[in-house]
Design a protein around this motif. Structure first.
Motif, short mmCIF file in Angstrom:
data_model
loop_
_atom_site.label_atom_id
_atom_site.label_comp_id
_atom_site.label_asym_id
_atom_site.label_seq_id
_atom_site.Cartn_x
_atom_site.Cartn_y
_atom_site.Cartn_z
N GLY A 175 9.37 19.60 3.53
CA GLY A 175 8.46 17.48 3.57
C GLY A 175 7.74 17.25 5.38
N LEU A 176 6.90 16.83 4.85
CA LEU A 176 6.39 15.98 4.40
C LEU A 176 4.99 15.06 3.88
CD1 LEU A 176 8.05 12.55 3.06
CD2 LEU A 176 8.23 12.61 5.02
N THR A 177 4.40 15.15 3.17
CA THR A 177 3.33 14.55 3.02
C THR A 177 3.16 12.53 3.68
OG1 THR A 177 3.13 13.70 0.77
CG2 THR A 177 2.28 16.28 1.82
N ASP A 178 1.93 12.18 3.78
CA ASP A 178 2.49 11.11 3.66
C ASP A 178 0.75 10.40 3.26
OD1 ASP A 178 2.07 7.81 5.17
OD2 ASP A 178 3.24 8.89 6.30
N GLU A 179 0.39 10.01 2.17
CA GLU A 179 -1.40 10.47 1.37
C GLU A 179 -0.62 9.06 0.66
OE1 GLU A 179 -3.43 11.86 1.70
OE2 GLU A 179 -2.08 13.46 2.85
N ARG B 173 0.25 -0.77 0.07
CA ARG B 173 0.14 0.47 -0.38
C ARG B 173 1.02 1.46 0.15
NH1 ARG B 173 -4.79 1.85 4.74
NH2 ARG B 173 -5.27 3.20 3.33
N PRO B 174 1.84 1.67 -1.48
CA PRO B 174 2.48 2.59 -1.19
C PRO B 174 1.60 3.95 -0.92
CG PRO B 174 2.60 1.37 -3.22
CD PRO B 174 0.89 0.94 -2.69
N SER B 175 2.81 4.62 -0.27
CA SER B 175 2.37 5.90 0.14
C SER B 175 2.81 7.54 -0.23
CB SER B 175 2.22 6.45 1.56
OG SER B 175 3.55 6.98 2.02
N ARG B 176 2.94 8.33 -0.90
CA ARG B 176 3.13 9.43 -1.76
C ARG B 176 3.86 10.59 0.09
NH1 ARG B 176 -0.41 11.53 -3.92
NH2 ARG B 176 -1.47 13.38 -2.90
N GLY B 177 5.06 10.61 -0.13
CA GLY B 177 5.73 11.48 0.76
C GLY B 177 5.94 12.91 -0.24
N THR B 178 5.73 14.19 -0.07
CA THR B 178 5.88 15.17 -1.01
C THR B 178 6.80 16.50 -0.45
OG1 THR B 178 4.21 14.94 -2.61
CG2 THR B 178 5.02 17.31 -2.71
N HIS B 179 7.71 16.78 -1.11
CA HIS B 179 8.38 17.83 -0.52
C HIS B 179 8.92 19.06 -1.39
CE1 HIS B 179 10.55 13.88 1.61
NE2 HIS B 179 10.86 14.48 2.49
N LEU B 180 8.61 19.88 -0.79
CA LEU B 180 8.86 21.23 -1.98
C LEU B 180 10.56 21.56 -1.63
CD1 LEU B 180 5.74 23.52 0.16
CD2 LEU B 180 5.89 21.83 -1.61
N VAL B 181 10.78 22.28 -2.64
CA VAL B 181 12.18 22.52 -3.05
C VAL B 181 11.58 24.07 -3.12
CG1 VAL B 181 14.51 22.60 -4.43
CG2 VAL B 181 13.23 21.25 -4.30
N LEU B 182 12.44 25.28 -2.06
CA LEU B 182 12.47 26.61 -1.98
C LEU B 182 13.57 27.11 -2.38
CD1 LEU B 182 10.78 27.21 1.45
CD2 LEU B 182 9.44 26.64 -0.69
N SER B 183 13.70 27.92 -3.24
CA SER B 183 14.33 29.17 -4.31
C SER B 183 15.38 29.57 -2.70
CB SER B 183 13.89 29.97 -4.45
OG SER B 183 13.04 29.73 -5.83
N PRO B 184 16.80 29.80 -3.62
CA PRO B 184 17.42 30.42 -2.73
C PRO B 184 17.23 31.58 -1.94
CG PRO B 184 19.00 28.79 -3.94
CD PRO B 184 17.24 29.27 -4.43
N GLY B 185 17.49 32.44 -0.83
CA GLY B 185 16.53 32.65 -0.07
C GLY B 185 15.91 33.17 0.70
N ALA C 296 -1.92 -2.72 4.81
CA ALA C 296 -2.70 -3.42 6.15
C ALA C 296 -4.39 -1.90 5.97
CB ALA C 296 -1.51 -2.91 7.33
N ASP C 297 -4.72 -2.26 7.30
CA ASP C 297 -6.25 -1.22 7.01
C ASP C 297 -4.81 -0.33 7.86
OD1 ASP C 297 -7.70 -3.43 6.45
OD2 ASP C 297 -8.38 -4.71 8.47
N GLY C 298 -5.86 0.97 7.56
CA GLY C 298 -5.55 1.99 8.26
C GLY C 298 -4.82 3.30 7.83
N ARG C 299 -4.74 4.36 7.64
CA ARG C 299 -4.06 5.35 7.27
C ARG C 299 -2.60 5.31 6.75
NH1 ARG C 299 -3.80 11.04 9.99
NH2 ARG C 299 -2.42 9.54 11.26
N THR C 300 -1.86 5.40 5.48
CA THR C 300 -0.50 4.93 5.55
C THR C 300 0.21 5.80 6.53
OG1 THR C 300 -0.62 6.64 4.21
CG2 THR C 300 -0.94 4.80 3.00
N ALA C 301 0.11 6.65 7.27
CA ALA C 301 0.40 7.81 8.20
C ALA C 301 1.28 6.63 9.01
CB ALA C 301 -0.34 8.74 8.69
N ASP C 302 -0.36 5.53 9.79
CA ASP C 302 0.30 5.07 10.68
C ASP C 302 0.53 3.76 10.61
OD1 ASP C 302 -1.04 7.08 12.36
OD2 ASP C 302 -3.33 6.39 11.49
N LEU C 303 0.96 2.89 8.79
CA LEU C 303 1.58 1.82 9.39
C LEU C 303 2.58 1.48 9.62
CD1 LEU C 303 0.05 1.03 4.81
CD2 LEU C 303 -1.17 0.40 7.68
N SER C 304 2.87 0.25 9.71
CA SER C 304 4.39 0.00 10.62
C SER C 304 5.95 0.88 9.38
CB SER C 304 4.43 -1.02 10.97
OG SER C 304 5.91 -1.47 11.84
N ARG C 305 6.45 0.67 9.41
CA ARG C 305 7.68 1.26 8.69
C ARG C 305 8.76 -0.51 8.82
NH1 ARG C 305 4.16 4.60 7.18
NH2 ARG C 305 4.56 6.56 6.32
#
Length: 503
Positions: free
Chosen positions: A299-303, A253-265, A353-362
């Motif tokens: 970051g990071l999201t967990d969807e 049950r893959p989950s997506r972790g997104t990150h932003l890249v902010l410009s220098p400064g 597994a059942d439940g949110r991906t954020a709660d799944l065991s690593r």
């Protein structure tokens, strides 16, 4: 992906020779997937004296391994869930990286959790207790304080010196903790793969496994279209979020972790990383991590991700908005959408597994069936242990003549005495090899982007298996995280691949 340019013909010829040998001979272990875990399995097996071929449909670190938060962490989230064994495993593997295997790539870094009005005193006390427990795990893992200092409480004034971008309204200080961080996760994978190759493993990119069996794999050369068979005593499927496409027994049950890249400064003066509590969550934090090139990662999201698993996941606009909202909740001056120069997303290969991906065991899992060993789950920090467990299973199941794992004590390429008289930036990226890289840089000093020179790109072609511009811009360096930086760097990169002398 593209066909390799003439300047990479040295690598193309080496690859062609090794492909012919691999197709003609039988190896003890075939590893499929060259992220951190797959490269780690190749190193583990080769260091046991086994003959090894390791293949990937794309490039080193093409998948999840290059999309991490760049953290090498001790697992505080697992402690909060009572998963002490998982947390200890993380702390132990972090210590091995800091002390022995990759001290040139993994360093301690400070992180500030600002105590804003949104963080109650009870919540702050709980987090502080968690930090102390994490420090106790550091001690149990025998990681010395000189490599990883302990946590402490900061005054509001001291907090603002480490993170002047924070809002001062109601700020009553911060909790300071230390954890490991990577300058570049993809460079760790390259170092693991090169160390495996030095031990005799054949590391082959652009080779797609079509079918796996107990006898080996049917493979397609993605550069020529030719199909052939690799015969092996054992097969290890280390393709992460894509493991189910080669092993039907695996339910992920893959989950997506997104990150932003902010410009220098964008966040001037930020020295420490930030842990920003996610509103409405008791044990989730956004991470803000300043980079040496001036960029800042957030970051990071967990969807959850449903449907087919893409080769390169997209970072949706909804994730961008969510991360900006969390970040701006603690800043003096809000970060606008225009300051987001780029974004990237990675997929965690979580067991279903059942439940949110954020709660799944690593926790990671090693599964075997049909003569194939599949390793899934886990995280970047514990790649070495995951690889060890996978090779242990393959050796046991297939009765191979390999002994016990040796990788706890094997330094990766670049570990060792650091050269003097070279730029700090090169020492941080290349470790003990920095002097040799510096010689190329002096001969080819023209900057390509983010302070990176043609000499460094040439090093990646000559010594790191880079075949095309994607390898150079997106994995051997991270210039390609921001599209406009990538476009500016493309002409010089193509010149390097063609072997054109710099102007």
């Amino acid at each position: 992906m593209g066909t390799p340019a003439p300047g990479s013909s040295l690598n193309a010829r080496r690859r062609a020779r090794e492909l012919r040998r691999t197709a003609e001979e039988r190896v003890d272990v075939l590893v499929v997937g060259l992220g951190a875990t797959g490269a780690g399995a190749a190193l583990d097996a080769a260091s046991r004296g086994l003959s090894v071929a390791a293949i990937d449909a794309h490039d080193l670190a093409f998948g999840t391994s290059r999309w991490s938060s760049k953290l090498v962490h001790g697992g505080l989230r697992y402690l909060a869930r009572g998963q002490v064994d998982v947390a200890y495993e993380s702390a132990a593997e972090r210590g091995i990286l800091l002390r022995t295997t990759a001290p040139h790539l993994v360093k301690a870094h400070p992180y500030v959790l600002p105590l804003t009005p949104a963080v109650s005193r009870r919540q702050a006390a709980m987090v502080a207790a968690g930090y102390r427990m994490g420090d106790a795990l550091r001690g149990a893992a025998r990681t010395p304080r000189r490599l990883l200092p302990g946590p402490t409480r900061l005054t509001a004034a001291r907090t603002r010196t480490l993170a002047p971008v924070l809002s001062g309204d109601g700020l009553r200080g911060a909790l300071l903790s230390w954890d490991g961080r990577l300058l570049d996760d993809a460079r760790l994978v390259v170092a693991i793969a090169r160390t495996a190759a030095a031990r005799g493993a054949r590391v082959l990119t652009r080779c797609r496994a079509l079918r796996l069996s107990e006898a080996g794999a049917d493979v397609r050369d993605e550069l020529t279209g030719e199909e052939f068979t690799i015969r092996a005593g054992a097969v290890i499927n280390a393709t992460g979020a894509w493991a189910g496409s080669l092993d039907p027994q695996v339910r992920l049950r893959p989950s997506r972790g997104t990150h932003l890249v902010l410009s220098p400064g964008t966040l001037p003066g930020l020295i420490a990383g930030l842990h920003v509590p996610v509103p409405g969550e008791s044990n989730r934090f956004a991470l803000v991590l300043p980079q040496h090139d001036g960029r800042v990662y957030v970051g990071l999201t967990d969807e959850p991700v449903d449907g087919p698993v893409p080769d390169v996941p997209e970072a949706p606009e909804e994730d961008v908005r969510t991360l900006l909202e969390v970040l701006n909740g603690v800043l003096e001056a809000p970060v606008t959408r225009e300051a987001v120069a780029g974004a990237y997303a990675g997929l965690r290969p979580l067991l279903a597994a059942d439940g949110r991906t954020a709660d799944l065991s690593r926790r990671h899992a090693v599964l075997s069936g049909g003569g194939v060993v599949t390793v899934v789950g886990g995280k970047l920090t514990t790649y070495r242990r995951m690889a060890e467990d996978a090779v242990d299973r393959a050796v046991s199941d297939r009765r191979l003549p390999g002994g016990r794992s040796r990788t706890k004590k094997i330094p990766l390429v670049g570990a060792g005495p650091q050269p003097s008289g070279v730029p700090m930036r090169l020492a941080e990226r290349y470790g003990a090899e920095a002097q040799a890289v510096h010689e190329l840089v002096k001969a080819h000093p023209e900057e390509v982007g983010l302070g990176i020179t043609r000499g460094e790109l040439l090093w990646s072609v000559l010594h790191e298996g880079a075949l095309d511009e994607g390898d150079l811009l997106d994995r051997r360096t991270r210039i390609g995280l921001v599209e406009r930086d990538r476009e500016r760097a493309l002409p010089a990169t193509r010149d390097v691949l063609r072997g054109t002398p710099p102007a």
